[in-house]
Motif scaffolding. Structure first.
Motif, PDB file in Angstrom:
ATOM      1  N   SER A 136     -30.214 -43.522 -38.336  1.00 29.59           N
ATOM      2  CA  SER A 136     -30.546 -42.114 -38.161  1.00 29.59           C
ATOM      3  C   SER A 136     -31.008 -41.881 -36.733  1.00 29.59           C
ATOM      4  O   SER A 136     -31.312 -42.830 -36.000  1.00 29.59           O
ATOM      5  CB  SER A 136     -31.659 -41.697 -39.129  1.00 29.59           C
ATOM      6  N   TYR A 137     -31.071 -40.622 -36.348  1.00 32.80           N
ATOM      7  CA  TYR A 137     -31.551 -40.268 -35.011  1.00 32.80           C
ATOM      8  C   TYR A 137     -32.963 -40.807 -34.786  1.00 32.80           C
ATOM      9  O   TYR A 137     -33.277 -41.341 -33.724  1.00 32.80           O
ATOM     10  CB  TYR A 137     -31.524 -38.753 -34.838  1.00 32.80           C
ATOM     11  N   LYS A 138     -33.818 -40.684 -35.800  1.00 29.56           N
ATOM     12  CA  LYS A 138     -35.205 -41.130 -35.673  1.00 29.56           C
ATOM     13  C   LYS A 138     -35.272 -42.636 -35.429  1.00 29.56           C
ATOM     14  O   LYS A 138     -36.016 -43.100 -34.560  1.00 29.56           O
ATOM     15  CB  LYS A 138     -35.994 -40.765 -36.938  1.00 29.56           C
ATOM     16  N   ASP A 139     -34.528 -43.412 -36.212  1.00 28.30           N
ATOM     17  CA  ASP A 139     -34.528 -44.867 -36.029  1.00 28.30           C
ATOM     18  C   ASP A 139     -34.007 -45.242 -34.658  1.00 28.30           C
ATOM     19  O   ASP A 139     -34.532 -46.149 -33.997  1.00 28.30           O
ATOM     20  CB  ASP A 139     -33.667 -45.526 -37.105  1.00 28.30           C
ATOM     21  N   PHE A 140     -32.959 -44.556 -34.226  1.00 32.33           N
ATOM     22  CA  PHE A 140     -32.381 -44.829 -32.918  1.00 32.33           C
ATOM     23  C   PHE A 140     -33.388 -44.505 -31.821  1.00 32.33           C
ATOM     24  O   PHE A 140     -33.608 -45.291 -30.896  1.00 32.33           O
ATOM     25  CB  PHE A 140     -31.103 -44.003 -32.749  1.00 32.33           C
ATOM     26  N   LYS A 141     -34.028 -43.360 -31.933  1.00 31.88           N
ATOM     27  CA  LYS A 141     -34.999 -42.911 -30.934  1.00 31.88           C
ATOM     28  C   LYS A 141     -36.135 -43.911 -30.766  1.00 31.88           C
ATOM     29  O   LYS A 141     -36.631 -44.121 -29.647  1.00 31.88           O
ATOM     30  CB  LYS A 141     -35.555 -41.545 -31.345  1.00 31.88           C
ATOM     31  N   ASN A 142     -36.560 -44.543 -31.842  1.00 34.69           N
ATOM     32  CA  ASN A 142     -37.705 -45.446 -31.816  1.00 34.69           C
ATOM     33  C   ASN A 142     -37.343 -46.888 -31.483  1.00 34.69           C
ATOM     34  O   ASN A 142     -38.217 -47.761 -31.485  1.00 34.69           O
ATOM     35  CB  ASN A 142     -38.429 -45.404 -33.167  1.00 34.69           C
ATOM     36  N   SER A 143     -36.075 -47.157 -31.194  1.00 36.14           N
ATOM     37  CA  SER A 143     -35.654 -48.542 -30.939  1.00 36.14           C
ATOM     38  C   SER A 143     -35.750 -48.894 -29.459  1.00 36.14           C
ATOM     39  O   SER A 143     -35.751 -48.033 -28.590  1.00 36.14           O
ATOM     40  CB  SER A 143     -34.217 -48.751 -31.429  1.00 36.14           C
ATOM     41  N   THR A 144     -35.838 -50.203 -29.188  1.00 41.42           N
ATOM     42  CA  THR A 144     -35.855 -50.738 -27.827  1.00 41.42           C
ATOM     43  C   THR A 144     -34.652 -51.639 -27.637  1.00 41.42           C
ATOM     44  O   THR A 144     -33.996 -52.026 -28.612  1.00 41.42           O
ATOM     45  CB  THR A 144     -37.121 -51.560 -27.574  1.00 41.42           C
TER      46      THR A 144
END
Length: 311
Positions: free
Chosen positions: A105-113
């Motif tokens: 999801s966008y949220k998971d992607f946003k929070n990844s490094t």
């Protein structure tokens, strides 16, 4: 010579952009929505060799397996065609890893490094090695390439046996998009960028690219460039080849030169082939609006050469 002070122009531009909505408009047809996922167990079960060959026979352990890592904001779809080629050839396996933080999801992607992105490649390599696979190869397209290069700085390839070769497809060490370097300045204002894609690509890539992940991308390629300038040493037991499109709107062709100069073996060098193509990740044709016989020929040639090296 006097130069014009452009700071007021940039500042004014930022003020205009600050009026934009930092929250993307996501609908259920987008990968960003989280309504469908490449990370669900059934999907991963079909793509990871460590899953679908849980207890390999001796013959399977001696069959080459290539871990295929896709690029930034993409999914395992990027390597479906190599997987189909391998299924037809029956001479090697393809393990399609989903980069960490991707395909959900966008949220998971946003929070990844970028370290999270890399983790799935490391995990699959360790699992295959622990299961006794003796001929493990890696291939990375675009951002998958620097993620693999950075693994040589760790001890993973000495902690676990089996690595025989690496194939890098259109690696991004220097971006062709020079605006990417402005993400640190404009990213917090923009919040995200919108990616255009063709009909056949919908649901396979993120539509929105969070500024947090663009910063991670920039951090990764800057780090890789510095490490290559300082030299990364690789065992002569490992074969490495770079395929680089000559006209690439995402990865500057100089990336291949930096890898050639920065990866040091004792008695050999990295093989580099400049490919007469305008496609970024020329090995992926599916989903593109127009492909030519030349495109198909270049893809097939690369797959055959990779297969020939995996013995």
């Amino acid at each position: 010579m006097k130069t014009k002070n452009i700071f007021p122009v940039i500042f004014g531009f930022i003020l205009v952009l600050s009026a934009c909505n930092p929250t993307p408009e996501i609908d259920d047809t987008m990968l960003d929505s989280g309504k469908f996922s490449f990370a669900v167990p059934d999907s991963l079960q079909k793509r990871l060799v460590s899953n679908y060959i849980a207890n390999p026979t001796e013959a399977q352990k001696n069959t080459p397996v290539i871990i295929a890592a896709h690029g930034y904001s993409a999914t395992t779809f990027e390597w479906d065609e190599l997987r189909e080629y391998a299924d037809s050839a029956k001479t090697f396996y393809v393990s399609q890893v989903l980069l960490g933080g991707h395909g959900r999801s966008y949220k998971d992607f946003k929070n990844s490094t970028w370290e999270i992105w890399q983790s799935s490649i490391r995990d699959e390599f360790a699992k295959l090695s622990q299961k006794g696979f003796k001929k493990i190869y890696l291939t990375g397209s675009s951002t998958g390439a620097p993620l693999i290069i950075e693994m040589f700085k760790s001890t993973i390839f000495s902690d676990y046996a089996g690595l025989k070769g690496v194939f890098l497809i259109d690696p991004i060490v220097v971006s062709s998009d020079k605006q990417l370097s402005l993400v640190g300045l404009l990213g917090p204002v923009l919040g995200y960028t919108l990616t255009g894609m063709d009909e056949g690509e919908e649901g396979k890539w993120y539509v929105y690219r969070p500024q947090e992940t663009l910063k991670q991308l920039m951090e990764l390629i800057d780090l890789t460039r510095r490490d290559l300038q300082n030299v990364i040493r690789v065992s002569d037991d490992v074969y490495m080849k770079v395929y680089k499109s000559t006209q690439d709107e995402s990865a500057d062709p100089v990336s291949a030169v930096l890898i050639y100069k920065g990866i040091k073996f004792e008695y050999k060098t990295v093989d580099v082939e400049m490919v007469d193509s305008k496609l970024h990740v020329f090995t992926r044709l599916r989903g593109r609006p127009e492909i030519t016989d030349k495109d198909r020929s270049l893809q097939r040639k690369a797959f055959r050469e990779m297969e020939a090296k995996m013995k």
